[in-house]
Write a protein that holds these residues in place. Structure first.
Motif, PDB file in Angstrom:
ATOM      1  N   HIS A  78       0.827  -1.216   0.000  1.00  0.00           N
ATOM      2  CA  HIS A  78       0.000   0.000   0.000  1.00  0.00           C
ATOM      3  C   HIS A  78       0.857   1.260   0.000  1.00  0.00           C
ATOM      4  O   HIS A  78       0.792   2.059  -0.931  1.00  0.00           O
ATOM      5  N   ILE A  79       1.638   1.474   1.039  1.00  0.00           N
ATOM      6  CA  ILE A  79       2.648   2.530   1.076  1.00  0.00           C
ATOM      7  C   ILE A  79       3.909   1.919   1.678  1.00  0.00           C
ATOM      8  O   ILE A  79       3.917   0.760   2.098  1.00  0.00           O
ATOM      9  N   LEU A  80       4.982   2.680   1.718  1.00  0.00           N
ATOM     10  CA  LEU A  80       6.228   2.191   2.293  1.00  0.00           C
ATOM     11  C   LEU A  80       5.981   1.653   3.697  1.00  0.00           C
ATOM     12  O   LEU A  80       5.437   2.355   4.556  1.00  0.00           O
ATOM     13  N   GLY A  81       6.371   0.420   3.948  1.00  0.00           N
ATOM     14  CA  GLY A  81       6.250  -0.168   5.281  1.00  0.00           C
ATOM     15  C   GLY A  81       4.881  -0.699   5.636  1.00  0.00           C
ATOM     16  O   GLY A  81       4.705  -1.273   6.723  1.00  0.00           O
ATOM     17  N   ALA A  82       3.896  -0.516   4.774  1.00  0.00           N
ATOM     18  CA  ALA A  82       2.540  -0.956   5.103  1.00  0.00           C
ATOM     19  C   ALA A  82       2.500  -2.471   5.262  1.00  0.00           C
ATOM     20  O   ALA A  82       3.125  -3.210   4.507  1.00  0.00           O
ATOM     21  N   ALA A  83       1.720  -2.929   6.254  1.00  0.00           N
ATOM     22  CA  ALA A  83       1.700  -4.348   6.579  1.00  0.00           C
ATOM     23  C   ALA A  83       0.290  -4.852   6.828  1.00  0.00           C
ATOM     24  O   ALA A  83      -0.576  -4.121   7.312  1.00  0.00           O
ATOM     25  N   GLN A  84       0.098  -6.121   6.484  1.00  0.00           N
ATOM     26  CA  GLN A  84      -1.019  -6.882   7.004  1.00  0.00           C
ATOM     27  C   GLN A  84      -0.574  -7.433   8.351  1.00  0.00           C
ATOM     28  O   GLN A  84       0.551  -7.914   8.498  1.00  0.00           O
ATOM     29  N   VAL A  85      -1.455  -7.379   9.323  1.00  0.00           N
ATOM     30  CA  VAL A  85      -1.124  -7.817  10.677  1.00  0.00           C
ATOM     31  C   VAL A  85      -1.649  -9.233  10.884  1.00  0.00           C
ATOM     32  O   VAL A  85      -2.849  -9.483  10.723  1.00  0.00           O
TER      33      VAL A  85
ATOM     34  N   CYS B 229      11.378  -2.647   1.025  1.00  0.00           N
ATOM     35  CA  CYS B 229       9.985  -2.461   0.617  1.00  0.00           C
ATOM     36  C   CYS B 229       9.795  -2.406  -0.894  1.00  0.00           C
ATOM     37  O   CYS B 229       8.657  -2.462  -1.368  1.00  0.00           O
ATOM     38  N   PHE B 230      10.894  -2.304  -1.658  1.00  0.00           N
ATOM     39  CA  PHE B 230      10.774  -2.072  -3.095  1.00  0.00           C
ATOM     40  C   PHE B 230      10.524  -3.369  -3.862  1.00  0.00           C
ATOM     41  O   PHE B 230      10.974  -4.455  -3.459  1.00  0.00           O
ATOM     42  N   ASN B 231       9.849  -3.224  -5.003  1.00  0.00           N
ATOM     43  CA  ASN B 231       9.728  -4.367  -5.901  1.00  0.00           C
ATOM     44  C   ASN B 231      11.081  -4.616  -6.575  1.00  0.00           C
ATOM     45  O   ASN B 231      12.021  -3.832  -6.438  1.00  0.00           O
ATOM     46  N   LYS B 232      11.196  -5.717  -7.304  1.00  0.00           N
ATOM     47  CA  LYS B 232      12.494  -6.114  -7.862  1.00  0.00           C
ATOM     48  C   LYS B 232      13.043  -5.066  -8.827  1.00  0.00           C
ATOM     49  O   LYS B 232      14.251  -4.795  -8.847  1.00  0.00           O
ATOM     50  N   GLU B 233      12.171  -4.461  -9.605  1.00  0.00           N
ATOM     51  CA  GLU B 233      12.620  -3.469 -10.588  1.00  0.00           C
ATOM     52  C   GLU B 233      13.304  -2.289  -9.912  1.00  0.00           C
ATOM     53  O   GLU B 233      14.399  -1.871 -10.307  1.00  0.00           O
ATOM     54  N   VAL B 234      12.661  -1.749  -8.873  1.00  0.00           N
ATOM     55  CA  VAL B 234      13.237  -0.584  -8.176  1.00  0.00           C
ATOM     56  C   VAL B 234      14.451  -1.007  -7.358  1.00  0.00           C
ATOM     57  O   VAL B 234      15.438  -0.265  -7.264  1.00  0.00           O
TER      58      VAL B 234
END
Length: 491
Positions: A187-194, A321-326
């Motif tokens: 969702h955003i940097l660091g966003a998590a499902q708990v 937090c980045f995807n592989k591309e970034v």
């Protein structure tokens, strides 16, 4: 079963000598609304608060609703688990601490670092709002003040001392019989499902609770996709975009660059109202690639938002937090958010000088809904010039200046004065950080727990109802419920 009030009992007796673990969840915010996320879990004699968000609305309502915690005493909360840094999920933490909470606030590294700047900024905004309300009160002949801040920047700093950070997929015991794990929400940097794995201390029964937080769309320019979670028994799921679909898919990179180039040919500036966290960094990454690949003329880019500048610095130190591309871009080439044409604007005097520039420029400034911040001064200076453009790259809520401009208002009030809208107004919605109706259904389908109890939170009534109707046929062996404010469920 739906009950009122809170209880400390966690065992239900069934027949002789047989007990079943009972958890209780009290919905204290973001139930049939999208702000003020707060859900209080009671298990094994402890109270665990999932999120401590700020209700957002009219200034008077916001100050009144957020000042107190009517459904629980902060002193009785054992710990807080924070899904992400957005203010509607984190913004009332300083007040919780101020009113006596002394436990840990568990979250990810990225969320902690974003909160360190965002909570202080929220305190400054409160101070500004209170000053405005008291000024209006005095103008009407009132005596004394009508409002005071909920918390100060010092309270925000003190709150940060109680943060305890862990990485994704690093299980940590946080209460008797309760182990916390974070899964990426995209969702955003660091966003998590708990994820809370809960074991009854007496008889060894096990239950797994999943709190979705806010779920991203997937295929994000910067972030990884939301991760699936298996073996879920109880689920608190967001419903923000229930019944609604984004007009554009993700990764509309070429459309964004083409839109910028067409706007610049008009001969003026392109003003982009953008949220300081996530949206600004997405735009910088796309512009960076476009300049690198020779797809953009050499236009200067200004980021005029102290919060966005600070947030961008935080993004740089969280490659996890980045995807592989970034991630590959970061290590193989250079800074994803820095390029020769970029100018980061911090001071007020630098911001003011932008209004007198003669060269064409791209100006990215907060806030995304044009309700506060330096974007107001840029719009005041440039919205009446027909060679300028205003490009919206996100959602604007009803009754905001951004929505009025997007809806085609011929004249708008900015900082107290009326201005004709002559600039070209453009809107792109591919940058939304929230999963839409179809993407939420896809997320739900990838979540393991065919007999789980599901409670829909964080959505307006019609959105939650639409998502429930869509999920029911897909969840025939489980339960789908709509959470209601100030109610308790037994699980």
């Amino acid at each position: 079963m739906l009950i009122r009030g809170l209880s400390i009992f966690n065992l239900k007796t069934v027949g002789k000598g047989v007990s079943i673990m009972v958890m209780k969840i009290h919905f204290c915010g973001a139930a049939q609304t999208t702000t003020g996320s707060q859900h209080l879990l009671e298990v094994n004699g402890k109270r665990i608060l999932l999120d401590c968000g700020m209700y957002q609305g009219h200034r008077e309502d916001q100050l009144r609703i957020n000042r107190d915690f009517p459904y629980f005493d902060p002193k009785t909360v054992h710990c807080v688990v924070l899904s992400h840094a957005h203010i509607d999920h984190s913004g009332n933490l300083p007040n919780l601490v101020k009113k006596g909470f002394r436990g840990f606030i568990y979250t990810t590294y990225g969320t902690r670092d974003l909160c360190s700047v965002m909570l202080a900024d929220a305190a400054r905004i409160q101070a500004s709002d209170v000053k405005f309300l008291n000024k209006m009160h005095a103008r009407k002949g009132g005596i004394g003040t009508v409002a005071d801040v909920i918390y100060t920047e010092q309270d925000a700093e003190a709150c940060m001392r109680q943060f305890l950070t862990i990485g994704y997929h690093m299980p940590l015991p946080i209460a008797p019989g309760v182990t916390l794990s974070f899964y990426d929400a995209g969702h955003i940097l660091g966003a998590a499902q708990v994820v809370l794995d809960i074991d009854d201390e007496e008889d060894g029964q096990h239950k797994r609770l999943l709190f979705s937080g806010d779920i991203g769309r997937g295929n994000n320019e910067l972030l990884r996709d939301p991760e699936p979670v298996e073996d879920v028994d109880i689920m608190l799921m967001e419903s923000t975009y229930g019944g609604r679909f984004h007009e554009s898919g993700t990764r509309a990179d070429d459309t964004f660059i083409a839109t910028i180039k067409a706007a610049m040919k008009r001969g003026g500036n392109v003003y982009i109202p953008a949220f300081a966290v996530e949206r600004t960094q997405q735009l910088l990454y796309l512009l960076n690639r476009a300049y690198r690949d020779g797809k953009m003329p050499n236009y200067p880019v200004y980021v005029d938002s102290p919060m966005a500048v600070s947030a961008t610095e935080i993004f740089r130190i969280h490659p996890e937090c980045f995807n592989k591309e970034v991630y590959d871009f970061l290590f193989n080439e250079r800074d994803p958010f820095g390029f020769e044409q970029l100018h980061m604007v911090r001071t007020v005097s630098e911001s003011q000088r932008l209004n007198n520039m003669r060269e064409k420029a791209i100006i990215i400034s907060a806030s995304g809904m044009c309700e506060a911040g330096r974007i107001l001064h840029h719009l005041k200076n440039g919205i009446s010039r027909d060679n300028n453009s205003v490009l919206f790259v996100g959602y604007c809520a009803a009754n905001t200046l951004g929505r009025r401009i997007m809806d085609g208002a011929l004249e708008v009030r900015i900082l107290g004065d009326l201005y004709p809208v002559r600039a070209k107004v453009i809107s792109l919605d591919s940058f939304s950080g929230h999963a839409d109706h179809g993407e939420l259904i896809n997320y739900f389908g990838r979540t393991g727990g065919k007999k789980s109890k599901v409670y829909l939170v964080h959505g307006e009534k019609e959105c939650t109802a639409a998502l429930k109707a869509a999920l029911l046929p897909l969840h025939k062996n489980g339960e789908i419920h709509v959470a209601h404010i100030n109610t308790t469920v037994e699980c």
